[in-house]
Motif scaffolding. Structure first.
Motif, PDB file in Angstrom:
ATOM      1  N   GLY A   1       2.964  -4.033  -6.965  1.00 16.24           N
ATOM      2  CA  GLY A   1       3.322  -3.920  -5.556  1.00 16.24           C
ATOM      3  C   GLY A   1       4.774  -3.607  -5.301  1.00 16.24           C
ATOM      4  O   GLY A   1       5.146  -3.261  -4.171  1.00 16.24           O
ATOM      5  N   LEU A   2       5.629  -3.719  -6.313  1.00 16.99           N
ATOM      6  CA  LEU A   2       7.044  -3.414  -6.096  1.00 16.99           C
ATOM      7  C   LEU A   2       7.285  -1.946  -5.788  1.00 16.99           C
ATOM      8  O   LEU A   2       8.320  -1.591  -5.223  1.00 16.99           O
ATOM      9  CB  LEU A   2       7.870  -3.815  -7.331  1.00 16.99           C
ATOM     10  N   HIS A   3       6.351  -1.088  -6.144  1.00 19.47           N
ATOM     11  CA  HIS A   3       6.516   0.348  -5.882  1.00 19.47           C
ATOM     12  C   HIS A   3       6.635   0.649  -4.391  1.00 19.47           C
ATOM     13  O   HIS A   3       7.105   1.721  -4.021  1.00 19.47           O
ATOM     14  CB  HIS A   3       5.353   1.141  -6.475  1.00 19.47           C
ATOM     15  N   ASP A   4       6.210  -0.262  -3.533  1.00 22.08           N
ATOM     16  CA  ASP A   4       6.321  -0.048  -2.087  1.00 22.08           C
ATOM     17  C   ASP A   4       7.639  -0.548  -1.502  1.00 22.08           C
ATOM     18  O   ASP A   4       7.909  -0.340  -0.318  1.00 22.08           O
ATOM     19  CB  ASP A   4       5.164  -0.730  -1.352  1.00 22.08           C
ATOM     20  N   LEU A   5       8.450  -1.201  -2.302  1.00 19.89           N
ATOM     21  CA  LEU A   5       9.732  -1.704  -1.795  1.00 19.89           C
ATOM     22  C   LEU A   5      10.732  -0.568  -1.630  1.00 19.89           C
ATOM     23  O   LEU A   5      10.605   0.499  -2.227  1.00 19.89           O
ATOM     24  CB  LEU A   5      10.313  -2.742  -2.754  1.00 19.89           C
TER      25      LEU A   5
ATOM     26  N   ARG B   1       9.010   1.874   7.489  1.00 18.13           N
ATOM     27  CA  ARG B   1       8.301   0.937   6.613  1.00 18.13           C
ATOM     28  C   ARG B   1       6.790   1.215   6.577  1.00 18.13           C
ATOM     29  O   ARG B   1       6.038   0.463   5.948  1.00 18.13           O
ATOM     30  CB  ARG B   1       8.548  -0.491   7.061  1.00 18.13           C
ATOM     31  N   THR B   2       6.362   2.266   7.205  1.00 19.80           N
ATOM     32  CA  THR B   2       4.936   2.634   7.198  1.00 19.80           C
ATOM     33  C   THR B   2       4.640   3.440   5.928  1.00 19.80           C
ATOM     34  O   THR B   2       5.361   4.373   5.600  1.00 19.80           O
ATOM     35  CB  THR B   2       4.592   3.461   8.442  1.00 19.80           C
ATOM     36  N   HIS B   3       3.569   3.087   5.226  1.00 23.76           N
ATOM     37  CA  HIS B   3       3.212   3.757   3.979  1.00 23.76           C
ATOM     38  C   HIS B   3       1.940   4.586   4.164  1.00 23.76           C
ATOM     39  O   HIS B   3       1.079   4.246   4.983  1.00 23.76           O
ATOM     40  CB  HIS B   3       2.997   2.736   2.865  1.00 23.76           C
ATOM     41  N   PRO B   4       1.803   5.652   3.391  1.00 22.70           N
ATOM     42  CA  PRO B   4       0.578   6.456   3.486  1.00 22.70           C
ATOM     43  C   PRO B   4      -0.638   5.676   3.010  1.00 22.70           C
ATOM     44  O   PRO B   4      -0.523   4.761   2.173  1.00 22.70           O
ATOM     45  CB  PRO B   4       0.869   7.649   2.567  1.00 22.70           C
ATOM     46  N   PRO B   5      -1.826   6.019   3.502  1.00 23.09           N
ATOM     47  CA  PRO B   5      -3.041   5.240   3.190  1.00 23.09           C
ATOM     48  C   PRO B   5      -3.641   5.633   1.841  1.00 23.09           C
ATOM     49  O   PRO B   5      -4.696   6.271   1.768  1.00 23.09           O
ATOM     50  CB  PRO B   5      -3.968   5.611   4.343  1.00 23.09           C
ATOM     51  N   LEU B   6      -2.972   5.249   0.767  1.00 20.33           N
ATOM     52  CA  LEU B   6      -3.449   5.587  -0.577  1.00 20.33           C
ATOM     53  C   LEU B   6      -4.436   4.534  -1.094  1.00 20.33           C
ATOM     54  O   LEU B   6      -4.270   3.354  -0.797  1.00 20.33           O
ATOM     55  CB  LEU B   6      -2.271   5.722  -1.527  1.00 20.33           C
TER      56      LEU B   6
END
Length: 465
Positions: free
Chosen positions: A7-11, A460-465
């Protein structure tokens, strides 16, 4: 170290840098995790042209030992990043999105790559890009896929940089911008991206598209991250005599009370759709809430500059490719070949007139920006188009000119620009706007962007992968 890297890849880069510095996360474990994520996702995203796994793990191992020994180099130390395949990497193929240079292995790093290494960054690999950094990917290569929607544009030449950063396949990436190719993929992928002023970052070891229009800069998930990478790569380089001597200042504070932000409503609305204008309005509101003063002004005419961009670029691209084109023209894709043909066919007087118009426009923009601190504008008149819509744009010179109307003139003038996310379309695709500053105004751009992102969550919005 707790070994928990999932989960750190989203930081943000700055957040993971703190964990690395405090030894809460191992650089080696984090790098292995990133390669695992790349293997899991890049088979469908195609962001990477090639990986540098062995070298990256060696760098991560060294970073881990140095941090443990108290020799912390700074916020990039041990952080996995990636670079567009336009930048020379010693001992690793640098093909620039082409087949004609598919076997080129540099014997030195580009200056910006060397500076990333000196900062302790872990370079995961080379990111896919359009052919020669022009408009489209070589027809024999698989283009990157937008993680927000596979049917949508990834944003021109720094396409892999935008996709990899948005998808959590690296924490930041280097790109280049000749007509919008940091700003387009940043907007299309929901990122922050800086096109520094011309000369602020060395171009040594960077394949040229058009040297007077080419700019090197970072893309990341936040302005804070962008500032950290920019601070590492910018400044004078003896190997690039056009690079400027002063080092950049990072945004030490985010206070923008009293900052004058200009807007030209007529310029912004020229063909722009309602969702783009709404995103710009949200950004203006956020700036005003932080104390900025919004000032209306009339900008110099720029439509003819966007129209002349292809000529200005084409002549320089023809020179850059003179050793291989037309001698190996059969190995070129149609878009880059057409641009070079435009340049080779241009007569000197027509090109010089375009240069004089560019000088006049630059002077007028200098005057306009001297009256304000920042200018807010769209990146493009619409959100990332579908591939079908993009094909329509490519067939119409006027529609293509409209696509680059807010970006290409700022390449011609050489002013710095920062892209910020400003929401999503009704269909869930990212929207971005750009702030433009007077020359030398990178620190002001970064300060304003950091101020907005301290109180908003669009980035802070991430794509829906």
């Amino acid at each position: 170290m707790n070994g928990k890297v999932g989960g750190l890849h989203d930081l943000e880069l700055a957040e993971v840098a703190t964990l690395l510095r405090e030894r809460a996360v191992s650089p080696v474990e984090l790098t292995r995790h990133m390669f695992g994520r790349i293997r899991a996702l890049d088979g469908r995203l195609h962001a990477y042209a090639r990986l540098m796994e062995d070298e990256a793990l060696q760098t991560a191992t060294q970073a881990e030992a140095e941090i443990a020994a108290g020799r912390y180099r700074g916020p990039l130390h041990g952080v996995p990043v990636a670079v567009k395949d336009l930048f020379w990497t010693r001992g690793t193929v640098t093909a620039a999105g082409t087949t004609v240079f598919a076997d080129f292995v540099p014997d030195e790093d580009a200056t910006v790559v060397r500076r990333l290494r000196e900062a302790g960054a872990v370079i995961l690999g080379k990111l896919q890009m359009t052919e020669g950094a022009f408009a489209t990917h070589h027809p024999t290569l698989v283009p990157p896929v937008n993680p927000w929607g596979a049917e949508h544009w990834t944003g021109a030449s720094s396409s892999g940089s935008g996709v990899a950063t948005a998808a959590g396949l690296c924490f930041a990436a280097l790109g280049t911008d000749t007509g919008g190719s940091i700003r387009f993929p940043a907007a299309a992928n929901g990122l922050s991206g800086l096109k520094p002023g011309w000369g602020r970052v060395s171009r040594h070891g960077v394949f040229a598209l058009a040297p007077t229009l080419d700019h090197v800069g970072p893309m990341a998930r936040s302005v804070r991250d962008v500032a950290l990478v920019y601070a590492a790569i910018a400044g004078h380089d003896g190997l690039d005599p056009t690079s400027l001597p002063d080092l950049p200042a990072s945004p030490a504070r985010a206070d923008i009370a009293g900052l004058r932000v200009g807007v030209d409503p007529a310029w912004n609305a020229r063909g722009s759709d309602a969702e783009v204008l709404a995103g710009c309005a949200r950004m203006l509101d956020a700036l005003a809430e932080q104390g900025a003063e919004i000032v209306e002004l009339a900008l110099p005419e720029s439509w003819h500059i966007a129209g002349a961009w292809e000529l200005l670029c084409g002549v320089q691209t023809a020179v850059a490719h003179a050793r291989t084109y037309p001698a190996r023209a059969a190995e070129y894709g149609p878009a880059l070949a057409r641009l070079i043909d435009v340049g080779r066919a241009a007569d000197a007087m027509t090109y010089h007139r375009a240069q004089l118009d560019a000088l006049d426009y630059t002077g007028r923009m200098d005057e306009a920006l001297a009256r304000i601190d920042l200018l807010l504008a769209p990146v493009q008149p619409f959100a990332a188009p579908t591939h079908e819509r993009l094909a329509e744009l490519a067939q119409s010179p006027e529609l293509n000119q409209r696509l680059i109307q807010y970006t290409a003139p700022i390449n011609v003038s050489g002013h710095p620009s920062l892209v910020l996310p400003c929401g999503l379309t009704a269909g869930g695709m990212p929207l971005g706007c750009q702030l433009i500053a007077r020359k030398g105004g990178e620190a002001t751009l970064l300060r304003a962007g950091a101020a907005v992102q301290a109180v908003t969550a669009w980035h802070r919005t991430h794509p829906p992968l």
